[in-house]
Structures are given as structure tokens and as C-alpha cells.
Write a protein that holds these residues in place. Structure first.
Motif, mmCIF file in Angstrom:
data_model
loop_
_atom_site.group_PDB
_atom_site.id
_atom_site.type_symbol
_atom_site.label_atom_id
_atom_site.label_comp_id
_atom_site.label_asym_id
_atom_site.label_seq_id
_atom_site.Cartn_x
_atom_site.Cartn_y
_atom_site.Cartn_z
ATOM 1 N N LEU A 160 89.880 40.288 108.816
ATOM 2 C CA LEU A 160 90.532 41.586 108.968
ATOM 3 C C LEU A 160 90.470 42.276 107.613
ATOM 4 N N LEU A 176 96.926 32.342 92.992
ATOM 5 C CA LEU A 176 97.397 31.199 93.791
ATOM 6 C C LEU A 176 96.197 30.715 94.596
ATOM 7 N N PRO A 177 96.252 29.472 95.111
ATOM 8 C CA PRO A 177 95.048 28.895 95.729
ATOM 9 C C PRO A 177 94.393 29.745 96.813
ATOM 10 N N ALA A 178 95.191 30.464 97.627
ATOM 11 C CA ALA A 178 94.595 31.198 98.753
ATOM 12 C C ALA A 178 94.431 32.685 98.470
ATOM 13 N N ILE A 179 94.669 33.113 97.231
ATOM 14 C CA ILE A 179 94.585 34.537 96.890
ATOM 15 C C ILE A 179 93.525 34.765 95.820
ATOM 16 N N GLY A 203 92.409 27.174 105.451
ATOM 17 C CA GLY A 203 92.660 27.722 106.782
ATOM 18 C C GLY A 203 92.741 29.235 106.793
ATOM 19 N N VAL A 204 93.287 29.816 105.742
ATOM 20 C CA VAL A 204 93.356 31.270 105.627
ATOM 21 C C VAL A 204 93.336 31.615 104.136
ATOM 22 N N HIS A 240 92.013 37.948 93.580
ATOM 23 C CA HIS A 240 92.257 39.344 93.223
ATOM 24 C C HIS A 240 91.135 39.845 92.335
ATOM 25 N N ILE A 248 91.634 39.629 104.872
ATOM 26 C CA ILE A 248 92.203 38.325 105.238
ATOM 27 C C ILE A 248 91.147 37.575 106.039
ATOM 28 N N LEU A 250 92.947 35.235 101.229
ATOM 29 C CA LEU A 250 93.050 36.682 101.133
ATOM 30 C C LEU A 250 92.357 37.181 99.866
ATOM 31 N N THR A 310 91.914 40.670 97.621
ATOM 32 C CA THR A 310 92.473 42.015 97.442
ATOM 33 C C THR A 310 91.937 42.607 96.143
ATOM 34 N N ILE A 337 90.174 33.981 108.127
ATOM 35 C CA ILE A 337 90.839 32.895 108.861
ATOM 36 C C ILE A 337 89.793 31.953 109.445
#
Lengths: 334, 334
Positions: free
Chosen positions: A138, A76-79, A108-109, A81, A271, A111, A113, A273
Motif C-alpha cells: 500500500l 527500528l527494524p521494520a522502518i 512480516g510487515v 526512512h 507499507i 514500512l 517512508t 506485507i
């Protein structure tokens, strides 16, 4: 102890050559050498060159894939992996970082992983780099189970560190928090046992799962989380985010990073931000608040100058036994 | 103590009427009544109806804006920012939640941050609701300074709680962690002082900033963070995210939620994550891991059935003195 001081670029070259000789491909060697020197300069000394030895023996034994080619996906756009391909955590992150920074600035944020990696080394390294880019970050990672979740319980969590960084007005001296979920490190138990010192309550259990202040008994037992149940909850949260979200092994199931040939499969989640959206002067405001906390006697961690471009004048100190062990990996004279 | 048991919908009606009578507009009253009953049913009892009294006196005194109309902005796709207009934290979040959930499902991670609100009440409430929607959530909020960052230091942090939730295979019984950064609550010091009991080391300092195990001396002094420096670092991280990012007051600058007419200006930040992207069976895998931790003797918090639609059969227990104090806000018979 005898120590030798290297310039940062000499130290980086030494680390890179040792990694290459131990079986790492150029990208892995370069990525790990940079992280090692950064940890030596900005983190705690033990996560720099002494820790490099664990990677070198890992490459040789095959439990750490020196030929790793991490796969980065973008479900997805903000993830982002990463499957670290059994290699270092640093390489997967290095490949993802430009996209993570761009995505965080745009959305804006974001992630990151990662599963199927080796233990992360100095966790502060990752968030420090993001803070230098102007982002709050974080990071959490898990590691083989050595910490009991409850008095009387077995070791179920790793030292499961958490690192946090935020940009300050001097963009190269961010706030950096980097701490394990365990009350102490194993090395502190060993030192207390050698010195015949008692350890504080709340650090460890003995082999029968009873609280102990006897360092020798603690070494045969289990570490405790910092701050009792609250710290154990932090370790559990780290486990959910680092292993659960990434698809990595739970701490209970991880392979030993120091023995055997099996891939460790540690997880890491970060994460990032963008803090300037809401207050364009975020970094300045936080700097002033930290000054105020310091003036009131509050210890504020991190906040040392960070050199993102390693500079000649920065000296890296390496203990002689560590240096000799690393040099054993280098090819001999032709 | 005498207690009365209400059905959940009766309790909700009581809370809503009391809020309306104390000066809250319909949206504020409805939002706060729902949160109060949820806290009474699923959180710790003291954050339900006993805590409602603090809101009611706040509405009356004008330090909590019952007529609040929060402003929601959307500076970047994954960031929602709320100005709570001096009102309850719950109303701003309620208005944002549908967009927060939609954005998290679409982008993978999203962040809500709010300033100019009252203290948040039960922080677990927010993350529990997001976990029921299938999302991982981490929430932090700050509050007036009562916790010292260092032995010998002054109170600089609030109890600065952190709440974390993750969906499990029973989607209405998520994992919920909800804990303050302080080693204990003030009410525990007061209870120990009344009973003449000593308090454990690490809970508090006396008025001179010295560690104390004397509950009475602690009441005149300052709370400590849980787990020493590591817990103080957690409080600092919460402060950076809840107050720094949102633009709210630092804990040191917040107005008293129990006195005066000045708006409290607490901050709250919530990160929501879509966990099913990487592993579609995330909730099941985490449930099995928690079962395994429990079987090994590890305490696992949360995980009680949660009723998002409040049901008649759920009983809400209210102590008589609290009930009488709340009823004083209700209009008398015409």
C-alpha cells in the motif's frame, strides 16, 4: 496525433540520456528512466514520457536535485526512512527496496517512508514491483494542494494518490489499484472546457467555492475529492501517512513542481506485507476470487502482465510533440 | 422517543450481564460490554447499544460463539494472527492488543489479522485505542455482500469499512476516521423510503442493476460504493486485506450475522505504526495541521475526547425499545 514507437530498451536509453543531459547523476537518470518506461508500459500513458518533461525542466531549474544522494536510515527494524535529498522519489525507493523486501520477508510487515522528494510519478510503479516480489503493498503520496476538503473550503489537499497491489497466481500480473483522491484530474476539466461540455456534480468548485458543473468555472476554482466527505477523509489519511509520518511538507506548504527553484518536499509512505504466512496459497485464492468478481460483472483493475525485465518486444509509444521536447534536452551532434 | 441515561459503568454492567445471560463467557461479555459503551460514547450511537442486540441474538442462536477461546499465533515477529473461534472480533483483538502495541513500539510497524470472527461492530474502536497508545492505526474489515462493484453488477462487497486514527497532542483526543465503503447505509434508504424522499444518484441500484433515485426501488436492489469506481476499489482493497490476508470468508461467502446458526467468518486486519521514530513531535505537528485545516473551513473528523477509563460522569443514552429488548436477556428476579 503523430506517434513513434520505440522498443522498451530504446525508450529507456532515450529517457536516461535526456535525464543525464538535464543534469541528473547516473543513478538518478537510470532510476527515473526505468520508472518512466514502466509507467509508459503498465500505467496510464500520461505518467510516462509526457510526465518525464516535468522532471527534465525540474533538473534544469534546480528545484529537482539531479545530484541527489538520498540518506537511508533504519530507526527500528521494520522502518526505513529516506531523506531524498531534494531528488526524485524513485531513487530513494530504489536504494531502499532490497532492504524493504528483506525486512518484510523476515518480520512480516515493513514500512518505507520518505521526505524531501519530488512528486512520485506513477504511484502504482512502487507497489507493482513489491507485488512481483510476492508482497502486498500500500503506497500513498501527497502533492501540492489543489483539492478542497469541504464544499466552500479552499484547496488544502493534493491529488494525494493511493496505490495498492497484491500478488496473484501469475506472479507477473498482480492486482494493482492506483487512484487519486481527487474526483478527477485537472486535464479532464481542461478537456471538458475546450469541448464546451459540462462536468458532473461533485468534481469541482468555482472560484467562490460553490459547486459547479461549468468546466471553465471549475478551472478557475478547485477540485473536489472523489465521493464527497469520504474521499476527503481518504485524502486526509494520505496526508497523515505520506507527509505527517515521513516529515515531508503538508500539501498546503509544498513548492510548485513546475515553477521556481525551491525543492518540492513531497512525502511518500509504503507499507509492505508478506501474505504467505497465514495462507501459503494467498495468491491463488485471491486470483480465483478476482475471477469470480469479474464473472459477476465487477470491474477489477490492474492484473495486466508486468515485465520486470524490460523486453525488446514491448513497444513504447511516444507522441511526437513530447518526443521533440525530450530530444531538446539531448546533446546535439558534436 | 423515550430515552434513559445511564452512567458509563452502569451501562457497561448492563451490557455485560445481558451478554452473560445470552450465553457469553466472562471474557467475551467483558470485552463486548467495553466495546459497546465505547461505541455509545465515542462512535455513532447505532453501533453501541442498538447493535448489541445483534450480538445477543447471535449468542442465543449459536451463530456467534459466546464460549469462544481465540487462538493467537505469531508466525513472524511483526505479524499476529487470530482465529476468533467463531466469537466476537473484539475478544480476539483484546487478547492480541498488548502484544501488538509492544511489537509496534519495538519494530516500528506491526500487523494484526483475524479470521473466523463476527462482524467487528464499531471499527473506529480498535484504532482509537491504538491512537491513545500513541500509535497510528489503519483497520479494515469485511462483511456480507450488499454493495455492487459496478453499475449493473451484483452485490459482491460488504460495506467493508476502513478506520484510521492518529495520535494528537491531546493524547486522549486522537484523529479518528471511520467510514464504510458503501455510499450510504441501508438504514438511510429505509428512512428515505418511509419519508417518500428520493435518494441521491450514486447511492444504489434497483433490482435490475440500474441506477435509481427511488428509495423503495433501491431497497429491493443493491447499494453502491461511495465515489463510483474509486470507492469500489477501496472496497476491493479492504476485501484483500481483511478477508484475503486473514484467511476469512470473502464477503460473497459470509453467513448472515442476523439469521441462522452458521458462523459469520468475518475478517479484520489492523496495521499499527509507531510515528515518533521519524519525528518525535509527530502528534503536535499533526494537531497544528488539523487546526489549520479547520481554520480553512475543512471538516476534520474524530478528535473528540476519548475516555479509555470509563468514567461515572459520562452518560450513555439508550432508547427505551432497545433497553427493553436488552433487558429481556437478563435473568428475571429469583
Amino acid at each position: 496525433m503523430v506517434q513513434l514507437t520505440f522498443s522498451a530498451s530504446e525508450a529507456e536509453r532515450l529517457a536516461e540520456q535526456a535525464c543525464r543531459s538535464a543534469g541528473a547523476n547516473p543513478a538518478t537518470a537510470r532510476s527515473l528512466a526505468t520508472a518512466t518506461v514502466s509507467a509508459a508500459l503498465h500505467g496510464r500513458p500520461e505518467v510516462g514520457f509526457p510526465h518525464l518533461l516535468q522532471y527534465l525542466t525540474g533538473f534544469r531549474a534546480g528545484r529537482l536535485n539531479g545530484e541527489a544522494e538520498p540518506t537511508l536510515t533504519h530507526p527500528l527494524p521494520a522502518i526505513l526512512h529516506s531523506d531524498a535529498d531534494g531528488g526524485t522519489a524513485q531513487l530513494g525507493f530504489d536504494l531502499a527496496m532490497p532492504m524493504l523486501v528483506a525486512s518484510t520477508r523476515e518480520l512480516g510487515v515493513s514500512l518505507f517512508t520518505q521526505h524531501n522528494g519530488f512528486t512520485t510519478g506513477e504511484l502504482g510503479y512502487y507497489v507493482r514491483r513489491l507485488a512481483i516480489e510476492g508482497l502486498i503493498a500500500l503506497a500513498v503520496s501527497n502533492s501540492p494542494a489543489v483539492v478542497a476538503g469541504t464544499t466552500g473550503g479552499k484547496a488544502v489537499f493534493g491529488t494525494n494518490p493511493m496505490a495498492f497491489a497484491a500478488p496473484l497466481s501469475d506472479s507477473h500480473a498482480p492486482l494493482v489499484i492506483d487512484q487519486a483522491s481527487s474526483a478527477t484530474a485537472l486535464v479532464n476539466l481542461a478537456e471538458a472546457a475546450d469541448a464546451g461540455r459540462r462536468i458532473p456534480e461533485g468534481w469541482a468548485l468555482d472560484a467562490e467555492g460553490r459547486p459547479t458543473t461549468d468546466a471553465t468555472a471549475a478551472l478557475r476554482g478547485t477540485l473536489l475529492a472523489f465521493g464527497g466527505t469520504k474521499g476527503a477523509n481518504v485524502a486526509l489519511m494520505v496526508e497523515c501517512l505520506a507527509a505527517g509520518l515521513s516529515g515531508a511538507s503538508w500539501s498546503l506548504d509544498m513548492a510548485d513542481p513546475q515553477e521556481g527553484r525551491r525543492s518540492v518536499d513531497a512525502g511518500m509512505t509504503i507499507i509492505a506485507i508478506q501474505p504467505r504466512l497465514i495462507d501459503e496459497h494467498f495468491a491463488l485464492r485471491l486470483s480465483r476470487q478476482l475471477d469470480r468478481l469479474s464473472a459477476q460483472g465487477t470491474y477489477v483493475p490492474g492484473r495486466r502482465p508486468v515485465h520486470d525485465n524490460i523486453r525488446e518486444e514491448e513497444g513504447v509509444v511516444i507522441d511526437t510533440p513530447v518526443l521533440e521536447a525530450i530530444r531538446r534536452y539531448l546533446p546535439g551532434p558534436e
